[in-house]
Design a protein around this motif. Structure first.
Motif, PDB file in Angstrom:
ATOM      1  N   GLY A 140     -42.936 -33.017  -7.995  1.00 51.22           N
ATOM      2  CA  GLY A 140     -41.635 -32.479  -7.586  1.00 51.22           C
ATOM      3  C   GLY A 140     -40.470 -33.417  -7.793  1.00 51.22           C
ATOM      4  N   LYS A 141     -40.656 -34.472  -8.593  1.00 50.92           N
ATOM      5  CA  LYS A 141     -39.574 -35.434  -8.831  1.00 50.92           C
ATOM      6  C   LYS A 141     -38.915 -35.175 -10.182  1.00 50.92           C
ATOM      7  CE  LYS A 141     -41.456 -37.365  -5.205  1.00 50.92           C
ATOM      8  NZ  LYS A 141     -40.989 -36.967  -3.848  1.00 50.92           N
ATOM      9  N   HIS A 142     -37.611 -35.353 -10.218  1.00 46.52           N
ATOM     10  CA  HIS A 142     -36.906 -35.380 -11.488  1.00 46.52           C
ATOM     11  C   HIS A 142     -37.167 -36.739 -12.134  1.00 46.52           C
ATOM     12  CE1 HIS A 142     -34.847 -31.763 -10.189  1.00 46.52           C
ATOM     13  NE2 HIS A 142     -34.467 -32.375  -9.081  1.00 46.52           N
ATOM     14  N   VAL A 143     -37.108 -36.793 -13.472  1.00 50.78           N
ATOM     15  CA  VAL A 143     -37.531 -38.015 -14.168  1.00 50.78           C
ATOM     16  C   VAL A 143     -36.512 -38.442 -15.220  1.00 50.78           C
ATOM     17  CG1 VAL A 143     -39.294 -39.066 -15.640  1.00 50.78           C
ATOM     18  CG2 VAL A 143     -39.970 -37.461 -13.838  1.00 50.78           C
ATOM     19  N   TYR A 144     -36.142 -39.722 -15.146  1.00 46.60           N
ATOM     20  CA  TYR A 144     -35.391 -40.386 -16.219  1.00 46.60           C
ATOM     21  C   TYR A 144     -36.356 -41.403 -16.818  1.00 46.60           C
ATOM     22  CZ  TYR A 144     -31.597 -42.953 -18.574  1.00 46.60           C
ATOM     23  OH  TYR A 144     -30.773 -43.555 -19.517  1.00 46.60           O
ATOM     24  N   CYS A 145     -36.853 -41.113 -18.031  1.00 47.80           N
ATOM     25  CA  CYS A 145     -37.880 -41.953 -18.654  1.00 47.80           C
ATOM     26  C   CYS A 145     -37.292 -42.737 -19.819  1.00 47.80           C
ATOM     27  CB  CYS A 145     -39.032 -41.073 -19.147  1.00 47.80           C
ATOM     28  SG  CYS A 145     -40.327 -41.992 -19.998  1.00 47.80           S
ATOM     29  N   GLU A 146     -37.511 -44.039 -19.794  1.00 47.15           N
ATOM     30  CA  GLU A 146     -37.022 -44.862 -20.897  1.00 47.15           C
ATOM     31  C   GLU A 146     -37.613 -44.402 -22.232  1.00 47.15           C
ATOM     32  OE1 GLU A 146     -35.130 -47.164 -22.253  1.00 47.15           O
ATOM     33  OE2 GLU A 146     -33.901 -46.985 -20.468  1.00 47.15           O
ATOM     34  N   LYS A 147     -36.862 -44.672 -23.299  1.00 45.69           N
ATOM     35  CA  LYS A 147     -37.346 -44.342 -24.639  1.00 45.69           C
ATOM     36  C   LYS A 147     -38.344 -45.411 -25.093  1.00 45.69           C
ATOM     37  CE  LYS A 147     -35.101 -47.892 -25.965  1.00 45.69           C
ATOM     38  NZ  LYS A 147     -35.933 -49.080 -26.250  1.00 45.69           N
ATOM     39  N   PRO A 148     -39.219 -45.120 -26.054  1.00 52.54           N
ATOM     40  CA  PRO A 148     -39.496 -43.780 -26.552  1.00 52.54           C
ATOM     41  C   PRO A 148     -40.236 -42.980 -25.484  1.00 52.54           C
ATOM     42  CG  PRO A 148     -41.121 -45.295 -27.430  1.00 52.54           C
ATOM     43  CD  PRO A 148     -40.127 -46.136 -26.658  1.00 52.54           C
ATOM     44  N   MET A 149     -40.114 -41.673 -25.547  1.00 52.10           N
ATOM     45  CA  MET A 149     -40.678 -40.829 -24.494  1.00 52.10           C
ATOM     46  C   MET A 149     -42.181 -41.035 -24.348  1.00 52.10           C
ATOM     47  SD  MET A 149     -40.399 -36.696 -24.132  1.00 52.10           S
ATOM     48  CE  MET A 149     -41.869 -36.203 -25.063  1.00 52.10           C
ATOM     49  N   VAL A 150     -42.858 -41.271 -25.474  1.00 52.50           N
ATOM     50  CA  VAL A 150     -44.313 -41.417 -25.455  1.00 52.50           C
ATOM     51  C   VAL A 150     -44.744 -42.597 -26.325  1.00 52.50           C
ATOM     52  CG1 VAL A 150     -44.860 -39.025 -24.883  1.00 52.50           C
ATOM     53  CG2 VAL A 150     -44.466 -39.656 -27.275  1.00 52.50           C
ATOM     54  N   HIS A 151     -45.979 -43.017 -26.121  1.00 47.32           N
ATOM     55  CA  HIS A 151     -46.531 -44.173 -26.827  1.00 47.32           C
ATOM     56  C   HIS A 151     -47.208 -43.785 -28.136  1.00 47.32           C
ATOM     57  CE1 HIS A 151     -49.785 -47.355 -27.307  1.00 47.32           C
ATOM     58  NE2 HIS A 151     -48.689 -48.080 -27.303  1.00 47.32           N
ATOM     59  N   SER A 152     -47.708 -42.550 -28.223  1.00 45.63           N
ATOM     60  CA  SER A 152     -48.351 -42.093 -29.453  1.00 45.63           C
ATOM     61  C   SER A 152     -47.905 -40.671 -29.774  1.00 45.63           C
ATOM     62  CB  SER A 152     -49.883 -42.149 -29.334  1.00 45.63           C
ATOM     63  OG  SER A 152     -50.348 -41.113 -28.492  1.00 45.63           O
ATOM     64  N   ILE A 153     -48.065 -40.287 -31.028  1.00 47.80           N
ATOM     65  CA  ILE A 153     -47.581 -38.991 -31.504  1.00 47.80           C
ATOM     66  C   ILE A 153     -48.284 -37.833 -30.812  1.00 47.80           C
ATOM     67  CG2 ILE A 153     -49.192 -38.729 -33.430  1.00 47.80           C
ATOM     68  CD1 ILE A 153     -45.428 -38.138 -33.678  1.00 47.80           C
ATOM     69  N   THR A 154     -49.472 -38.059 -30.299  1.00 45.99           N
ATOM     70  CA  THR A 154     -50.238 -36.973 -29.675  1.00 45.99           C
ATOM     71  C   THR A 154     -49.823 -36.700 -28.229  1.00 45.99           C
ATOM     72  OG1 THR A 154     -51.947 -38.536 -28.959  1.00 45.99           O
ATOM     73  CG2 THR A 154     -52.245 -37.475 -31.116  1.00 45.99           C
ATOM     74  N   GLU A 155     -49.016 -37.559 -27.624  1.00 45.08           N
ATOM     75  CA  GLU A 155     -48.719 -37.455 -26.203  1.00 45.08           C
ATOM     76  C   GLU A 155     -47.545 -36.537 -25.868  1.00 45.08           C
ATOM     77  OE1 GLU A 155     -50.269 -41.896 -24.783  1.00 45.08           O
ATOM     78  OE2 GLU A 155     -48.112 -41.491 -24.957  1.00 45.08           O
ATOM     79  N   GLY A 156     -46.709 -36.227 -26.845  1.00 44.22           N
ATOM     80  CA  GLY A 156     -45.486 -35.473 -26.581  1.00 44.22           C
ATOM     81  C   GLY A 156     -45.670 -34.086 -26.003  1.00 44.22           C
ATOM     82  N   PRO A 157     -46.550 -33.260 -26.569  1.00 44.78           N
ATOM     83  CA  PRO A 157     -46.685 -31.885 -26.074  1.00 44.78           C
ATOM     84  C   PRO A 157     -46.980 -31.780 -24.582  1.00 44.78           C
ATOM     85  CG  PRO A 157     -47.761 -32.097 -28.208  1.00 44.78           C
ATOM     86  CD  PRO A 157     -47.360 -33.488 -27.793  1.00 44.78           C
ATOM     87  N   ALA A 158     -47.738 -32.705 -24.029  1.00 43.49           N
ATOM     88  CA  ALA A 158     -48.079 -32.642 -22.607  1.00 43.49           C
ATOM     89  C   ALA A 158     -46.850 -32.866 -21.729  1.00 43.49           C
ATOM     90  CB  ALA A 158     -49.161 -33.674 -22.278  1.00 43.49           C
ATOM     91  N   VAL A 159     -45.951 -33.737 -22.157  1.00 46.27           N
ATOM     92  CA  VAL A 159     -44.719 -33.970 -21.393  1.00 46.27           C
ATOM     93  C   VAL A 159     -43.824 -32.731 -21.455  1.00 46.27           C
ATOM     94  CG1 VAL A 159     -42.690 -35.443 -21.110  1.00 46.27           C
ATOM     95  CG2 VAL A 159     -44.854 -36.452 -21.855  1.00 46.27           C
ATOM     96  N   ILE A 160     -43.711 -32.143 -22.638  1.00 48.48           N
ATOM     97  CA  ILE A 160     -42.921 -30.917 -22.797  1.00 48.48           C
ATOM     98  C   ILE A 160     -43.490 -29.808 -21.908  1.00 48.48           C
ATOM     99  CG2 ILE A 160     -42.265 -29.104 -24.425  1.00 48.48           C
ATOM    100  CD1 ILE A 160     -42.277 -31.283 -26.626  1.00 48.48           C
ATOM    101  N   LYS A 161     -44.806 -29.691 -21.888  1.00 49.01           N
ATOM    102  CA  LYS A 161     -45.471 -28.671 -21.078  1.00 49.01           C
ATOM    103  C   LYS A 161     -45.183 -28.891 -19.595  1.00 49.01           C
ATOM    104  CE  LYS A 161     -50.129 -26.667 -20.448  1.00 49.01           C
ATOM    105  NZ  LYS A 161     -50.514 -27.057 -19.076  1.00 49.01           N
TER     106      LYS A 161
END
Length: 456
Positions: A140-161
């Motif tokens: 339930g927290k809003h998130v400000y995440c430092e760049k890059p959003m993810v460490h590997s190319i496979t990790e992005g979809p889960a954050v978007i989801k």
């Protein structure tokens, strides 16, 4: 698209002629050396009074995380209530900096379980970005995440989801995206100021040890003061190594090298200015030329990128350079080049340059040209480019402030941010693919719209 661009170009030229004439007529101080350089101040409209308090927590209190918290606390109505880090020294520093009543812990889930935390800043090394961001949103927290959003190319979809499922505000911290400079560059490009975009380039130069990730290692660094087991729990297990903890950007298990630290800033700005989703072909080259300190990543990196034609922009090419052995140092810029001119862009300044030609109506001059040979009557002279400088007004708080303010405004208004998970992934992906290209010594192919790699 072409007719729309041509209409915008004609409109811009008309405005430019009016502006240049007005400046030339009204400012003799600018007429030194017979050169007129129109100048415009970039302003940020005053915001609304913000009295409703937002409580934040910092997860990862290293250099960047601490700086993000400092900027966040400049926003009216924001209060820091908790800090998490795996090193005792940073937790002690947090209490010294922000007060003894700050809750501190080495366990980030203790932060997420707190009812008094509305939003978190994720300033950890890159390999923890995905998991903490997802856990925070589901808590339930809003998130400000430092760049890059993810460490590997496979990790992005889960954050978007996770962002879609939870509806929480999620912003990636490429701080210049929300800046006055980027906003003006976007406006100028759309108005046809440089004609049709065909090329862009970015450059980041550094030389000093701190700038190239030789961060200081505290004298008390040890398995007793650092929770090393947690640090490596989601990657390769190793014995305690202070360098790998405090200089993590140099190692591929935790960081993403020059591309993930610096190229991603340039991708983010470029995509905001052009409306692009990203490149479809990526190729990188470089090497470890100087900083032979055990690092696993290059200190010189070059990247070339093909951007295909879309509804938002024509096809163009991008070239990025990063040099950690630059004796001149201190040079950072993004340049956009079009058929009519170019723009040099920083977070608080845009310099627009347009080439111009001049033809003479003097009969005697034309007659002399005719006698000189066929075709010379139509020949024109090249003149120095027209130049307009758009500079932020004095007192401008800067891109990082604007970006953080964008985040908190979205929380208060249930609105949208500039750099959400989809935008952040589209900026991170080509940077991460740069690393893949460098280590595999081959081009990488990417579908920027559907956001997945393409095998050739």
């Amino acid at each position: 698209m072409k007719e729309k661009q041509e209409s915008s170009r004609r409109s811009f030229i008309k405005k430019l002629a009016t502006t240049t004439a007005a400046v030339a007529a009204g400012s003799s101080l600018l007429a030194a050396e017979n050169k007129v350089k129109p100048f415009s101040i970039l302003k940020r409209p005053p915001g609304n009074s913000l009295n409703d308090q937002i409580n934040i927590a910092l997860i990862g209190a290293g250099g960047m995380g601490t700086q993000d918290a400092i900027v966040a606390l400049q926003i009216p109505g924001v209060k820091l209530v908790a800090v998490c880090d795996l090193y005792d020294g940073r937790l002690n520093d947090a209490k010294t900096r922000w007060g003894a009543d700050i809750f501190t812990t080495k366990i980030y889930k203790e932060i997420l379980n707190r009812k008094d935390v509305d939003a978190v800043i994720v300033g950890t090394p890159d390999h923890w970005h995905q998991q903490i961001s997802i856990d925070a949103m589901h808590a339930g927290k809003h998130v400000y995440c430092e760049k890059p959003m993810v460490h590997s190319i496979t990790e992005g979809p889960a954050v978007i989801k996770a962002q879609k499922e939870t509806g929480k505000v999620f912003q990636v911290g490429s701080q210049g995206v929300s800046s006055l400079g980027n906003e003006k560059a976007h406006e100028l490009l759309k108005s046809g100021a440089i004609g049709q975009l065909n090329y862009a380039e970015g450059f980041w130069a550094r030389r000093e040890p701190l700038e190239v990730w030789q961060y200081p290692i505290p004298a008390d660094a040890s398995p007793q003061t650092v929770d090393w087991e947690t640090y490596v729990s989601n990657t390769k297990k190793r014995d305690f190594d202070a360098k790998r903890f405090f200089r993590w950007r140099n190692y591929t298990d935790y960081g993403t090298g020059m591309a993930g630290d610096l190229f991603v800033h340039l991708f983010s700005s470029l995509h905001f200015i052009t409306g692009s989703m990203g490149p479809n072909k990526i190729y990188a080259a470089g090497g470890l030329r100087f900083w032979n300190d055990g690092r696993e990543v290059p200190d010189v990196l070059l990247g070339t990128f093909d951007y295909g034609k879309t509804q938002e922009h024509p096809a163009f090419n991008l070239s990025l350079r990063c040099n950690f052995v630059d004796g001149t140092s201190g040079t950072t810029y993004l340049k956009l080049v079009g058929s009519e001119g170019s723009m040099d862009i920083t977070w608080d300044k845009v310099t627009l340059k347009r080439n111009k030609t001049f033809g003479s109506d003097d009969p005697f001059y034309l007659d002399k040209l005719k006698k000189a040979g066929s075709g010379y009557a139509e020949r024109k002279k090249m003149l120095p480019p027209e130049e307009i400088v758009y500079d932020a007004e004095k007192g401008y708080l800067g891109g990082p402030y604007d970006h953080m303010n964008n985040f908190f405004t979205a929380i208060r208004n249930n609105g949208k941010v500039t750099e959400d998970a989809i935008f952040g992934y589209r900026a991170a992906a080509p940077a991460l693919l740069c690393n893949d290209s460098y280590y595999n010594n081959s081009p990488m192919f990417w579908d920027p719209e559907k956001m997945h790699s393409i095998k050739k």
